[in-house]
Design an enzyme around this catalytic site. Structure first.
Site, short mmCIF file in Angstrom:
data_model
loop_
_atom_site.label_atom_id
_atom_site.label_comp_id
_atom_site.label_asym_id
_atom_site.label_seq_id
_atom_site.Cartn_x
_atom_site.Cartn_y
_atom_site.Cartn_z
N HIS A 103 61.70 -91.36 29.07
CA HIS A 103 62.46 -92.10 30.07
C HIS A 103 61.96 -91.71 31.46
O HIS A 103 61.69 -90.54 31.72
CB HIS A 103 63.96 -91.80 29.96
CG HIS A 103 64.56 -92.26 28.67
ND1 HIS A 103 65.11 -93.51 28.51
CD2 HIS A 103 64.69 -91.64 27.47
CE1 HIS A 103 65.56 -93.64 27.27
NE2 HIS A 103 65.31 -92.52 26.62
N HIS B 1 62.66 -87.28 24.89
CA HIS B 1 63.74 -87.11 23.91
C HIS B 1 63.13 -86.99 22.52
O HIS B 1 62.54 -87.95 22.01
CB HIS B 1 64.71 -88.30 23.95
CG HIS B 1 65.54 -88.36 25.18
ND1 HIS B 1 66.32 -89.45 25.51
CD2 HIS B 1 65.74 -87.45 26.17
CE1 HIS B 1 66.95 -89.19 26.66
NE2 HIS B 1 66.61 -87.99 27.07
N THR C 15 71.64 -92.76 24.19
CA THR C 15 71.62 -93.28 25.56
C THR C 15 71.22 -94.75 25.61
O THR C 15 70.98 -95.31 26.68
CB THR C 15 70.67 -92.47 26.46
OG1 THR C 15 69.33 -92.62 25.98
CG2 THR C 15 71.06 -91.01 26.48
N THR C 16 71.14 -95.38 24.44
CA THR C 16 70.85 -96.81 24.34
C THR C 16 71.86 -97.43 23.38
O THR C 16 72.47 -96.73 22.56
CB THR C 16 69.43 -97.06 23.81
OG1 THR C 16 69.28 -96.45 22.52
CG2 THR C 16 68.39 -96.49 24.76
N HIS D 41 61.18 -100.99 25.35
CA HIS D 41 62.19 -100.18 26.02
C HIS D 41 61.64 -98.83 26.44
O HIS D 41 62.14 -98.23 27.41
CB HIS D 41 63.40 -99.94 25.09
CG HIS D 41 64.16 -101.19 24.79
ND1 HIS D 41 64.55 -101.54 23.52
CD2 HIS D 41 64.62 -102.19 25.60
CE1 HIS D 41 65.21 -102.69 23.55
NE2 HIS D 41 65.26 -103.10 24.80
N HIS E 75 60.35 -90.05 22.46
CA HIS E 75 60.09 -91.12 23.41
C HIS E 75 60.40 -90.62 24.81
O HIS E 75 60.87 -89.49 24.98
CB HIS E 75 60.93 -92.36 23.07
CG HIS E 75 62.40 -92.09 23.07
ND1 HIS E 75 63.10 -91.70 21.95
CD2 HIS E 75 63.31 -92.13 24.07
CE1 HIS E 75 64.37 -91.52 22.26
NE2 HIS E 75 64.52 -91.78 23.54
#
Length: 247
Positions: free
Chosen positions: A114, A131, A197-198, A86, A112
């Site tokens: 995005h 993040h 957000t997941t 992801h 992580h």
């Protein structure tokens, strides 16, 4: 302690740990598993559709507030870096790095990326967003978000990418990397209440979005995005009356 135990499933999901017994139904960013369908994939993910304080958001018309400066206590650290399917995630190997929010210590557990950015600032999207996920002794979460734009390379990012295994779920260890160099000199920020957000999109997460972006070289951005193989950003969510403050 009981509250911490109750919070562990949420924390595990927030950290993106790949444990089938915990992670539940598979989700993603393409096809039938794209963000707009997350709430339909499993009853565990209903908050993705029903939540009223969801992230990410478009930061507009923030309210000026007398907030305490953000205290960031990061240093040279060790851990591992992994493409978990992801995102590219860096798992903290030392408990020493933390931030102070509302007079409480929140320790860095992982960070992580995005691409493109999930949050926007006045409608502007950035090539990447980092993040940095923190947790306090009660399991409460604070996510510090940093925008990245194309420019000079970042030494810490380059060192991390050198350790990244292209194969999914194959962590590689690193040591003695100064992660503070991923942060801007100006630590002014926006703050709001939001969610993961997941999936499961759990709410009650404090978001701190730094105003000043950092830079990554085109090569570094390309290495991250090639690992993702596709965009991994959730669409902007409605504010639903929430206030965004700034210092």
């Amino acid at each position: 302690m009981k509250k911490l135990i109750r919070s562990l499933p949420l924390l595990v999901l927030a950290l993106g740990v790949t444990l089938p017994a915990v992670a539940g139904v598979h989700w993603g960013y393409e096809g039938d598993e794209l963000p707009e369908n997350w709430a339909k994939l499993s009853p565990e993910y209903q908050m993705c559709g029903l939540g009223r304080n969801q992230s990410p958001v478009n930061i507009t018309t923030p309210i000026q507030a007398q907030t305490a400066p953000l205290e960031v206590h990061y240093g040279t650290t060790s851990g591992n870096i992994v493409n978990n399917g992801h995102t590219v995630q860096i798992n903290e190997g030392k408990p020493d790095d933390y931030i102070v929010v509302d007079n409480q210590q929140y320790h860095l557990v992982q960070f992580h990326f995005h691409a493109p950015s999930e949050n926007q600032i006045n409608g502007k999207s950035y090539p990447m967003e980092g993040h940095f996920v923190h947790s306090n002794a009660n399991g409460d979460l604070v996510v510090m978000a940093i925008m990245f734009e194309e420019g000079p390379e970042n030494t810490a990012a380059d060192q991390l990418l050198a350790r990244l295994n292209a194969k999914e779920n194959s962590p590689e260890a690193f040591d003695n990397i100064d992660i503070k160099s991923l942060l801007p000199a100006n630590m002014q920020y926006y703050r709001f209440s939001g969610s993961l957000t997941t999936p499961p999109c759990s709410e009650g997460v404090t978001w701190i979005v730094l105003k000043q972006p950092m830079t990554l070289s085109k090569t570094e951005i390309d290495k991250f995005t090639q690992a993702f193989k596709h965009h991994n950003n959730r669409p902007i969510q409605p504010l639903n009356g929430r206030l965004i403050i700034e210092n």
